[in-house]
Design a protein around this motif. Sequence first.
Motif, short mmCIF file in Angstrom:
data_model
loop_
_atom_site.label_atom_id
_atom_site.label_comp_id
_atom_site.label_asym_id
_atom_site.label_seq_id
_atom_site.Cartn_x
_atom_site.Cartn_y
_atom_site.Cartn_z
N SER A 81 0.71 -1.06 0.01
CA SER A 81 -0.08 0.01 0.06
C SER A 81 0.87 1.21 -0.06
O SER A 81 0.53 2.55 -0.74
N THR A 82 1.92 1.30 0.93
CA THR A 82 2.88 2.19 0.75
C THR A 82 3.42 2.42 -0.54
O THR A 82 3.71 3.83 -0.77
N ILE A 83 4.01 1.34 -1.29
CA ILE A 83 4.45 1.57 -2.38
C ILE A 83 3.68 2.23 -3.41
O ILE A 83 3.93 2.86 -4.45
N ASN A 84 2.29 1.81 -3.38
CA ASN A 84 1.28 2.13 -4.32
C ASN A 84 1.37 3.73 -4.18
O ASN A 84 1.07 4.37 -5.29
N GLU A 85 1.18 4.04 -3.09
CA GLU A 85 1.00 5.62 -2.77
C GLU A 85 2.17 6.39 -3.15
O GLU A 85 2.05 7.43 -3.96
N THR A 86 3.57 5.74 -3.10
CA THR A 86 4.57 6.27 -3.78
C THR A 86 4.55 6.42 -5.23
O THR A 86 4.95 7.55 -5.79
N LEU A 87 4.04 5.42 -5.98
CA LEU A 87 4.20 5.39 -7.02
C LEU A 87 2.93 6.27 -7.84
O LEU A 87 3.32 7.14 -8.86
N THR A 88 2.15 6.61 -6.91
CA THR A 88 0.83 7.49 -7.47
C THR A 88 1.74 8.87 -7.37
O THR A 88 1.36 9.73 -8.45
N ARG A 89 2.42 9.02 -6.46
CA ARG A 89 3.08 10.39 -6.26
C ARG A 89 4.12 10.71 -7.49
O ARG A 89 3.97 11.74 -8.09
N ILE A 90 4.70 9.51 -7.72
CA ILE A 90 5.75 9.66 -8.78
C ILE A 90 4.92 10.10 -10.08
O ILE A 90 5.36 10.98 -11.03
N LYS A 91 3.83 9.30 -10.35
CA LYS A 91 3.14 9.79 -11.66
C LYS A 91 2.75 11.15 -11.60
O LYS A 91 2.60 11.82 -12.72
N GLU A 92 2.14 11.58 -10.44
CA GLU A 92 1.78 13.07 -10.56
C GLU A 92 2.89 13.83 -10.89
O GLU A 92 2.62 14.88 -11.57
N LEU A 93 4.25 13.57 -10.28
CA LEU A 93 5.37 14.53 -10.59
C LEU A 93 5.52 14.52 -12.07
O LEU A 93 5.72 15.56 -12.68
N THR A 94 5.38 13.16 -12.59
CA THR A 94 5.83 12.84 -14.01
C THR A 94 4.86 13.81 -14.95
O THR A 94 5.23 14.35 -15.87
N VAL A 95 3.40 13.60 -14.59
CA VAL A 95 2.64 14.58 -15.43
C VAL A 95 2.72 16.12 -15.37
O VAL A 95 2.82 16.62 -16.37
N ASN A 195 7.86 7.33 -19.76
CA ASN A 195 8.04 7.45 -18.34
C ASN A 195 6.52 7.00 -17.84
O ASN A 195 6.35 6.30 -16.97
N LEU A 196 5.50 7.58 -18.29
CA LEU A 196 4.15 7.32 -18.01
C LEU A 196 3.81 5.73 -18.11
O LEU A 196 3.09 5.15 -17.38
N SER A 197 4.23 5.39 -19.30
CA SER A 197 4.08 4.09 -19.40
C SER A 197 4.75 2.87 -18.43
O SER A 197 4.35 2.00 -17.87
N SER A 198 6.11 3.38 -17.94
CA SER A 198 6.90 2.47 -17.19
C SER A 198 6.17 2.76 -15.62
O SER A 198 6.14 1.80 -15.01
N ILE A 199 5.62 3.90 -15.61
CA ILE A 199 4.90 4.09 -13.96
C ILE A 199 3.63 3.34 -14.17
O ILE A 199 3.35 2.54 -13.14
N ASP A 200 2.78 3.35 -15.20
CA ASP A 200 1.67 2.52 -15.19
C ASP A 200 1.97 1.22 -15.12
O ASP A 200 1.20 0.45 -14.42
N GLY A 201 2.95 0.63 -15.76
CA GLY A 201 3.24 -0.89 -15.70
C GLY A 201 3.53 -1.08 -14.37
O GLY A 201 3.42 -2.13 -13.61
N ALA A 202 4.49 -0.18 -13.33
CA ALA A 202 4.86 -0.42 -12.24
C ALA A 202 3.47 -0.78 -11.13
O ALA A 202 3.58 -1.44 -10.42
N ILE A 203 2.65 0.22 -11.43
CA ILE A 203 1.45 0.32 -10.44
C ILE A 203 0.59 -0.83 -10.84
O ILE A 203 0.09 -1.60 -9.70
N GLN A 204 0.45 -1.36 -12.12
CA GLN A 204 -0.16 -2.46 -12.48
C GLN A 204 0.43 -3.80 -11.61
O GLN A 204 -0.38 -4.48 -11.31
N MET A 205 1.80 -3.95 -11.98
CA MET A 205 2.69 -4.86 -11.29
C MET A 205 2.40 -4.91 -9.65
O MET A 205 2.07 -6.06 -9.08
N VAL A 206 2.46 -3.77 -9.05
CA VAL A 206 2.35 -3.78 -7.72
C VAL A 206 0.94 -4.18 -7.36
O VAL A 206 0.48 -5.02 -6.35
N THR A 207 -0.05 -3.75 -8.12
CA THR A 207 -1.46 -3.92 -7.58
C THR A 207 -1.68 -5.54 -7.88
O THR A 207 -2.54 -6.21 -7.06
N SER A 208 -1.22 -6.25 -8.98
CA SER A 208 -1.31 -7.51 -9.24
C SER A 208 -0.65 -8.27 -8.05
O SER A 208 -1.26 -9.22 -7.36
#
Length: 285
Positions: A81-95, A195-208
């Motif tokens: 859950s912590t990693i998911n939140e961190t990835l969400t923040r990384i995506k916000e910064l990337t956008v 960058n956005l593709s790699s972040i989405d892939g990372a979030i999908q992997m963590v969620t899985s």
Amino acid sequence: MRLNQNMESLNIYRNYKKNLSNQAVSLNRISTGTKINSAKDNPNKLGVSEGLRLQIRSLQMAEKNIQDGVSMMQTVDGTLSTINETLTRIKELTVKSGGATSEDDLDVIQNEINQLKEHIDYTVNNSDFNGVKLLTSDRVVNNDYPKFLDHKVGSTSDEDIKIPIFNITTNMLTDNEGNSIANLDVTDKNNLDKNLSSIDGAIQMVTSVRSKYGAIQNRMETSAENLTGSSSNLVSTESRIRDTDMALEMAEYSRTAILNETSIALMQQSNKFPQEILRVLENMK
């Protein structure tokens, strides 16, 4: 009536000893709470009872294993859950980096992203339950085919749950094209889509991974409920075989106590019979 042997008194004494022995057995059962205190009490039921006790203790230990497993899944879920939140923040910064930002702003954003990536690796590498790490392993090369940890959830040899061990460090969090967030660089706006593709892939992997551990936790909790029911049934069965029926034993103890008092009184009377015969003989002179 016999003069050499007082048969009436001997018979009363024999019954007295028998009742006294029965009373001692009842008292022992009352004081210990069990009606099988040695092998001689009931050899057949003793064997059944010991077998049930073995099963009960095995099931109780299996329940503890499952409880530990559930706690481990809860620990892992908190980390993910912590990693998911961190990835969400990384995506916000990337956008954000794709907007109207200067080079200095991009450097600031990149610096925060680097700190967040280090946070992910630190969290993963230091997340464990009693020394067991499920989110990082040098032996895991491809997260699609992870290493498994066998976790015992029953009392027989084949009652195991295979818990997968993943590696979700930043190097392993990638998209379908193999782009890792470890190489995420927002200072070049030409890399925005990658960058956005790699972040989405990372979030999908963590969620899985998180969903897989959640399913395992549900299975463990169901197994724990089944073990609790089985253990309760075995305890009840073992209790019927071994535990004392206090009401029955108290009644038996009272019965034997009355018979013993009666036997003592009768022996006193029967022991006077020879003296009475002597008096009869004296009157015959």
